[in-house]
Structure formats: structure tokens, C-alpha cells
Design a protein around this motif. Structure first.
Motif, PDB file in Angstrom:
ATOM      1  N   LEU A 234       0.837  -1.211   0.000  1.00  0.00           N
ATOM      2  CA  LEU A 234       0.000   0.000   0.000  1.00  0.00           C
ATOM      3  C   LEU A 234       0.871   1.261   0.000  1.00  0.00           C
ATOM      4  N   LYS A 235       1.949   1.229   0.767  1.00  0.00           N
ATOM      5  CA  LYS A 235       2.849   2.396   0.829  1.00  0.00           C
ATOM      6  C   LYS A 235       3.531   2.630  -0.520  1.00  0.00           C
ATOM      7  N   ASN A 236       3.917   1.529  -1.184  1.00  0.00           N
ATOM      8  CA  ASN A 236       4.526   1.645  -2.523  1.00  0.00           C
ATOM      9  C   ASN A 236       3.532   2.219  -3.521  1.00  0.00           C
ATOM     10  N   LYS A 237       2.272   1.748  -3.422  1.00  0.00           N
ATOM     11  CA  LYS A 237       1.219   2.245  -4.319  1.00  0.00           C
ATOM     12  C   LYS A 237       0.986   3.732  -4.084  1.00  0.00           C
ATOM     13  N   GLU A 238       0.966   4.128  -2.820  1.00  0.00           N
ATOM     14  CA  GLU A 238       0.758   5.539  -2.472  1.00  0.00           C
ATOM     15  C   GLU A 238       1.859   6.411  -3.063  1.00  0.00           C
ATOM     16  N   SER A 239       3.119   5.958  -2.961  1.00  0.00           N
ATOM     17  CA  SER A 239       4.263   6.703  -3.510  1.00  0.00           C
ATOM     18  C   SER A 239       4.172   6.804  -5.034  1.00  0.00           C
ATOM     19  N   ALA A 240       3.816   5.671  -5.670  1.00  0.00           N
ATOM     20  CA  ALA A 240       3.690   5.644  -7.141  1.00  0.00           C
ATOM     21  C   ALA A 240       2.582   6.587  -7.601  1.00  0.00           C
ATOM     22  N   LEU A 241       1.449   6.577  -6.891  1.00  0.00           N
ATOM     23  CA  LEU A 241       0.326   7.450  -7.253  1.00  0.00           C
ATOM     24  C   LEU A 241       0.686   8.919  -7.050  1.00  0.00           C
ATOM     25  N   ARG A 242       1.387   9.206  -5.966  1.00  0.00           N
ATOM     26  CA  ARG A 242       1.811  10.596  -5.698  1.00  0.00           C
ATOM     27  C   ARG A 242       2.675  11.116  -6.856  1.00  0.00           C
ATOM     28  N   LEU A 243       3.591  10.268  -7.332  1.00  0.00           N
ATOM     29  CA  LEU A 243       4.471  10.634  -8.445  1.00  0.00           C
ATOM     30  C   LEU A 243       3.669  10.851  -9.730  1.00  0.00           C
TER      31      LEU A 243
ATOM     32  N   VAL B 197      -2.413   3.171 -14.813  1.00  0.00           N
ATOM     33  CA  VAL B 197      -1.280   3.927 -14.279  1.00  0.00           C
ATOM     34  C   VAL B 197      -1.223   3.625 -12.779  1.00  0.00           C
ATOM     35  N   ALA B 198      -0.158   2.979 -12.335  1.00  0.00           N
ATOM     36  CA  ALA B 198      -0.005   2.556 -10.930  1.00  0.00           C
ATOM     37  C   ALA B 198      -1.231   1.762 -10.472  1.00  0.00           C
ATOM     38  N   GLY B 199      -1.739   0.934 -11.398  1.00  0.00           N
ATOM     39  CA  GLY B 199      -2.879   0.069 -11.073  1.00  0.00           C
ATOM     40  C   GLY B 199      -4.236   0.751 -11.135  1.00  0.00           C
ATOM     41  N   VAL B 200      -4.273   2.010 -11.601  1.00  0.00           N
ATOM     42  CA  VAL B 200      -5.526   2.780 -11.663  1.00  0.00           C
ATOM     43  C   VAL B 200      -5.883   3.038 -13.132  1.00  0.00           C
TER      44      VAL B 200
ATOM     45  N   LYS C 167      -6.021  16.678 -17.081  1.00  0.00           N
ATOM     46  CA  LYS C 167      -6.670  17.201 -15.866  1.00  0.00           C
ATOM     47  C   LYS C 167      -7.531  16.115 -15.225  1.00  0.00           C
ATOM     48  N   GLU C 168      -8.281  15.397 -16.078  1.00  0.00           N
ATOM     49  CA  GLU C 168      -9.143  14.308 -15.600  1.00  0.00           C
ATOM     50  C   GLU C 168      -8.299  13.151 -15.055  1.00  0.00           C
ATOM     51  N   LYS C 169      -7.205  12.866 -15.740  1.00  0.00           N
ATOM     52  CA  LYS C 169      -6.283  11.807 -15.303  1.00  0.00           C
ATOM     53  C   LYS C 169      -5.736  12.139 -13.910  1.00  0.00           C
ATOM     54  N   ARG C 170      -5.354  13.393 -13.732  1.00  0.00           N
ATOM     55  CA  ARG C 170      -4.840  13.840 -12.434  1.00  0.00           C
ATOM     56  C   ARG C 170      -5.909  13.709 -11.351  1.00  0.00           C
ATOM     57  N   ARG C 171      -7.147  14.081 -11.670  1.00  0.00           N
ATOM     58  CA  ARG C 171      -8.251  14.010 -10.698  1.00  0.00           C
ATOM     59  C   ARG C 171      -8.471  12.565 -10.239  1.00  0.00           C
ATOM     60  N   ILE C 172      -8.500  11.641 -11.202  1.00  0.00           N
ATOM     61  CA  ILE C 172      -8.717  10.212 -10.889  1.00  0.00           C
ATOM     62  C   ILE C 172      -7.579   9.676 -10.024  1.00  0.00           C
ATOM     63  N   LEU C 173      -6.348   9.982 -10.435  1.00  0.00           N
ATOM     64  CA  LEU C 173      -5.172   9.490  -9.707  1.00  0.00           C
ATOM     65  C   LEU C 173      -5.105  10.074  -8.294  1.00  0.00           C
ATOM     66  N   ASP C 174      -5.449  11.355  -8.162  1.00  0.00           N
ATOM     67  CA  ASP C 174      -5.399  12.004  -6.849  1.00  0.00           C
ATOM     68  C   ASP C 174      -6.457  11.427  -5.913  1.00  0.00           C
TER      69      ASP C 174
ATOM     70  N   GLN D 278      -7.638   8.330  -6.014  1.00  0.00           N
ATOM     71  CA  GLN D 278      -7.141   7.009  -5.615  1.00  0.00           C
ATOM     72  C   GLN D 278      -5.975   7.123  -4.632  1.00  0.00           C
ATOM     73  N   ARG D 279      -5.147   8.161  -4.818  1.00  0.00           N
ATOM     74  CA  ARG D 279      -4.016   8.392  -3.909  1.00  0.00           C
ATOM     75  C   ARG D 279      -4.530   8.702  -2.503  1.00  0.00           C
ATOM     76  N   LYS D 280      -5.578   9.541  -2.425  1.00  0.00           N
ATOM     77  CA  LYS D 280      -6.170   9.891  -1.118  1.00  0.00           C
ATOM     78  C   LYS D 280      -6.767   8.660  -0.443  1.00  0.00           C
ATOM     79  N   LYS D 281      -7.444   7.823  -1.242  1.00  0.00           N
ATOM     80  CA  LYS D 281      -8.038   6.590  -0.697  1.00  0.00           C
ATOM     81  C   LYS D 281      -6.952   5.657  -0.162  1.00  0.00           C
ATOM     82  N   THR D 282      -5.842   5.554  -0.913  1.00  0.00           N
ATOM     83  CA  THR D 282      -4.728   4.687  -0.496  1.00  0.00           C
ATOM     84  C   THR D 282      -4.080   5.231   0.778  1.00  0.00           C
TER      85      THR D 282
END
Length: 204
Positions: free
Chosen positions: A29-38, A88-91, A136-143, A145-149
Motif C-alpha cells: 500500500l505504501k509503494n502504491k501511495e508513492s507511485a500514485l503521488r508521483l 497507471v499505478a494500477g488505476v 486534468k481528468e487523469k490527475r483528478r482520478i489518480l489524486d 485514488q491516492r487519497k483513498k490509499t
């Protein structure tokens, strides 16, 4: 977190399984969070770059502004946008594949010479605008999922893992106390029984 449990071996085994599962999942989960943040940062930078490119292109064609009045409205229209879904990072995220334009026929000899350039400019500007919206939409989706993680990491790390560890400690302590009490009771019973036997032998 208040974990409901009973003071027995079955409950202890179950809690140990739950704890092990969370301890094993936490690094992933921590690795996923880091990947999503990037990836969020990359999508943000790309979107901002495309918006900057669009503004720059608009400025570059400022000199044509008076001529746009001569341009035929509706000459260029977008009929379809091709998007595909990429992971992208599983999302799952959208990615722009292409834009379909419809250019209404016009007489190149009767129209001003810059008309053909005008069509190309409109296509360039719309491409930049649409692509920036996709990012912009890609960023919204990833962000999202990052918050959920991040929430899940915090839940595991700060709430559930310490909660399970505390519950396991309580059960073990209780079982040890119960065992010690049982041993002490057994010892008392044996001593009393031995004393009674000695008394009986004394009476004889």
C-alpha cells in the motif's frame, strides 16, 4: 479502534491472522501511495504544460485576430474523440488517442490564401485544449485514488495494526493469568488432598 474479541484461542488465532494480513499488505500500500503521488505530479505538470503551450500558441496567432472575422463559422468541427483506458499505478485512466475533425468543403481559390493555415491552426489549438483536459481528468482520478490509499495506510498503520496488537496482548495476558490461576488451584487441591491423606493415616 475498539476490536471485538473473546478471550480464547480461536479469537487469538483469528486476530493473529488479521494482523499478519495487514502487516503484509502495508508495504504494498505504501509503494502504491508513492507511485500514485508521483503520477499525480506528472499528470499535473503535463496538464499545466499543455495549457501554457495553448496560451503561447494563441499569442503566436494574435496577428491573425482581425482575419478570423472573414473565417467561415463551422468550417471545422470535431466529430469524435478517441480515448482509451490505460492503467497507471494500477488505476484506470483515460488517454487521448486521436481527434476526428470534419472540414466542410470550401473553394480554396475563392477564399483567402490563409484559409488552409487557419484550419491547421484551429486543429492545433483544439488538440492542445482537449489534451490538457484529458490530463486534468487523469490527475483528478489518480489524486482521488491516492487519497483513498493514504487513508487505508493510515487506517492500517495508526488504527488497526495497533488495535489488533493490543487485543492479542490482552488475550495472551488473560490466558497466562488463567493458566497460572489453574496451576495455583491445582497445587492447592493437591496439597489439601495430601494433607487430608496424612490426617487419615494419623487417625489410623
Amino acid at each position: 479502534m475498539a476490536i471485538k474479541f473473546q478471550y480464547n484461542k480461536t479469537a487469538l488465532t483469528n486476530l493473529q491472522k488479521q494482523l499478519k494480513m495487514r502487516l503484509n499488505a502495508l508495504p504494498t500500500l505504501k509503494n502504491k501511495e508513492s507511485a500514485l503521488r508521483l503520477e499525480v505530479r506528472k499528470a499535473k505538470e503535463k496538464s499545466e504544460q499543455l495549457i501554457a503551450d495553448l496560451e503561447e500558441a494563441e499569442k503566436k496567432y494574435d496577428y491573425l485576430a482581425p482575419l478570423w472575422n472573414e473565417f467561415e463559422p463551422g468550417l471545422v468541427s470535431i466529430t469524435d474523440i478517441d480515448l482509451r483506458t490505460v492503467k497507471v499505478a494500477g488505476v484506470k485512466c483515460p488517454e487521448l488517442c486521436g481527434i476526428h475533425y470534419e472540414i466542410h468543403p470550401f473553394n480554396a481559390f475563392a477564399k483567402p490564401a490563409w484559409y488552409i493555415d487557419g484550419v491547421a491552426i484551429l486543429k492545433e489549438l483544439s488538440q492542445l485544449g482537449i489534451e490538457s483536459e484529458v490530463y486534468k481528468e487523469k490527475r483528478r482520478i489518480l489524486d482521488y485514488q491516492r487519497k483513498k490509499t493514504t487513508q487505508k495506510v493510515n487506517l492500517y498503520e495508526k488504527v488497526q495494526i495497533p488495535g489488533y496488537q493490543e487485543a492479542i496482548r490482552k488475550i495472551k495476558r488473560y490466558m497466562e493469568d488463567e493458566e497460572n490461576l489453574s496451576k495455583a488451584s491445582s497445587k492447592i487441591v493437591k496439597e489439601r488432598h495430601a494433607q487430608e491423606e496424612m490426617e487419615e493415616q494419623g487417625d489410623d
